[in-house]
Design a protein around this motif. Structure first.
Motif, short mmCIF file in Angstrom:
data_model
loop_
_atom_site.label_atom_id
_atom_site.label_comp_id
_atom_site.label_asym_id
_atom_site.label_seq_id
_atom_site.Cartn_x
_atom_site.Cartn_y
_atom_site.Cartn_z
N ASN A 188 0.81 -1.22 0.00
CA ASN A 188 0.00 0.00 0.00
C ASN A 188 0.84 1.27 0.00
O ASN A 188 0.35 2.34 -0.38
CB ASN A 188 -0.93 0.01 1.21
N THR A 189 2.08 1.18 0.44
CA THR A 189 2.94 2.36 0.49
C THR A 189 4.11 2.27 -0.50
O THR A 189 5.01 3.10 -0.46
CB THR A 189 3.51 2.54 1.92
N ARG A 191 5.90 2.70 -4.02
CA ARG A 191 5.70 3.65 -5.13
C ARG A 191 5.73 2.98 -6.49
O ARG A 191 5.15 3.49 -7.45
CB ARG A 191 6.79 4.73 -5.08
N THR A 194 1.77 -1.52 -9.55
CA THR A 194 0.53 -1.22 -10.25
C THR A 194 -0.67 -1.50 -9.35
O THR A 194 -0.57 -2.22 -8.35
CB THR A 194 0.42 -2.08 -11.52
N ASP A 195 -1.79 -0.93 -9.71
CA ASP A 195 -3.02 -1.15 -8.92
C ASP A 195 -3.41 -2.63 -8.93
O ASP A 195 -3.89 -3.16 -7.93
CB ASP A 195 -4.16 -0.30 -9.48
N ALA A 196 -3.19 -3.29 -10.07
CA ALA A 196 -3.55 -4.71 -10.16
C ALA A 196 -2.69 -5.55 -9.23
O ALA A 196 -3.18 -6.46 -8.55
CB ALA A 196 -3.39 -5.19 -11.61
N GLU A 197 -1.39 -5.26 -9.19
CA GLU A 197 -0.50 -5.99 -8.30
C GLU A 197 -0.87 -5.74 -6.84
O GLU A 197 -0.89 -6.66 -6.02
CB GLU A 197 0.94 -5.56 -8.55
N LYS A 198 -1.16 -4.50 -6.52
CA LYS A 198 -1.52 -4.16 -5.15
C LYS A 198 -2.80 -4.87 -4.72
O LYS A 198 -2.88 -5.42 -3.62
CB LYS A 198 -1.68 -2.65 -5.02
N THR A 199 -3.77 -4.87 -5.60
CA THR A 199 -5.04 -5.54 -5.28
C THR A 199 -4.84 -7.04 -5.10
O THR A 199 -5.41 -7.65 -4.18
CB THR A 199 -6.06 -5.28 -6.41
N TYR A 200 -4.03 -7.64 -5.96
CA TYR A 200 -3.79 -9.08 -5.86
C TYR A 200 -3.12 -9.44 -4.53
O TYR A 200 -3.55 -10.37 -3.85
CB TYR A 200 -2.90 -9.53 -7.02
N THR A 202 -2.90 -7.63 -1.62
CA THR A 202 -3.70 -7.32 -0.43
C THR A 202 -4.90 -8.25 -0.30
O THR A 202 -5.26 -8.65 0.81
CB THR A 202 -4.16 -5.86 -0.47
N SER A 203 -5.52 -8.60 -1.42
CA SER A 203 -6.67 -9.51 -1.35
C SER A 203 -6.25 -10.93 -0.99
O SER A 203 -6.98 -11.66 -0.32
CB SER A 203 -7.43 -9.50 -2.67
#
Length: 323
Positions: A188-189, A191, A194-200, A202-203
């Protein structure tokens, strides 16, 4: 250390005829140069000093990483160890007691490294990839040893043993600068994600951590048989690992009497095998997990050992289990 110590005085050595079938003409250590006349006892204290400090800060270090920041703790561990390494030649020329003291301090600041690394991995690694990623991260010590031994030998031959500490400490400080610039405590912090990687990520991990770290359940820990099984296994594993790390080069020098370059190469070979086996087994384990042939508990109980250097941890907000 082998390049720092002069060969033992032949008049103080016992007859080698009965040792490994060496003849009298084979007697004596390989001569790596060296400035100091330290016997085996002093050398043992110098080597062991690191571990006298190392053992005390692992549990506090892991807790600090959970409560505050694993990123900052790891960076400070490496940075402070590098700074202390710059003082090792000065301490050695002062006295072996000063050298031992600096080694103890290095152990103290290095102790939190592995627990903090696992805290960081737990924030980044999805469960189905955790064995591979944990092994990849922690097996760096094996791969680094393979590189460091020949590198140190080359520096000693070209520039002298003091430069080994100065060069490798400088490289560590450069690493620290990049670490603080690039690394983040979680997706989440970060830089560069990508949003897709972050979502994968964290979910997959889920809400496994509360905003405030829970208190340590000391009674449950002390009465947990899985915990004590892990302690016993880790002690045995680390005893073998560090014994080989510290004693194998000495054996190569004093018993096999090989030259410095050969010593460095041969002493690094076991760690190359450890690294390769750890990487292959973790990849296979994660594939079997993803295909449904094994469960997470089985993989975690059997997979994350050396190569990942005997690394286990406790989840304080769930049941006890290895990462």
């Amino acid at each position: 250390l082998q390049a720092m110590v002069k060969p033992a005085n032949e008049s103080n050595k016992t007859d080698d005829n009965n040792v490994c079938n060496f003849t009298s003409s084979d007697s004596g250590e390989a001569d790596y140069g060296g400035d100091f006349e330290w016997d085996e006892v002093i050398q043992g204290f110098v080597v062991g000093g690191f571990y006298w400090g190392y053992i005390w800060t692992q549990m506090p270090g892991g807790r600090l990483a959970e409560v505050y920041s694993a990123k900052i703790l790891i960076g400070c561990c490496v940075g402070s160890t590098a700074v202390l390494a710059l003082f090792l030649p000065l301490a050695a020329h002062s006295s072996y007691i000063a050298l031992i003291a600096v080694r103890v301090l290095q152990g103290l600041v290095q102790g939190p490294m592995y627990p903090a690394s696992l805290v960081l991995v737990s924030s980044w690694a999805p469960p189905n990839e955790r064995s591979m990623l944990t092994t990849f991260v922690c097996a760096g010590d094996s791969f680094g040893t393979v590189i460091a031994f020949p590198m140190a030998a080359a520096i000693v031959r070209a520039l002298g043993w003091e430069l080994v500490f100065y060069i490798q400490a400088s490289m560590s400080l450069l690493w620290c600068a990049l670490w603080f610039l690039i690394i983040s405590d979680g997706p989440n912090t970060f830089r560069f994600i990508t949003d897709a990687e972050k979502t994968y990520i964290t979910s997959s991990i889920g809400e496994s951590k509360s905003e405030e770290s829970p208190p340590i359940p000391w009674r449950s820990i002390m009465t947990s048989m899985p915990f004590w099984a892990i302690v016993v296994a880790a002690l045995g594993d680390n005893w073998g690992w560090f014994t080989m790390l510290t004693e194998l080069p000495l054996y190569m020098k004093e018993m096999l009497r090989v030259d410095m370059a050969t010593n460095a190469l041969l002493s690094g070979m076991p760690y190359l095998g450890t690294w390769l086996l750890g990487m292959v087994s973790s990849i296979i384990g994660d594939k079997l997990l993803q295909m449904g042939y094994i469960k997470t508990g089985l993989l975690e109980e059997s997979g994350t050992n050396h190569g990942s250097h005997g690394i286990w941890t406790l989840s304080l907000d769930h049941n006890f289990h290895p990462v």
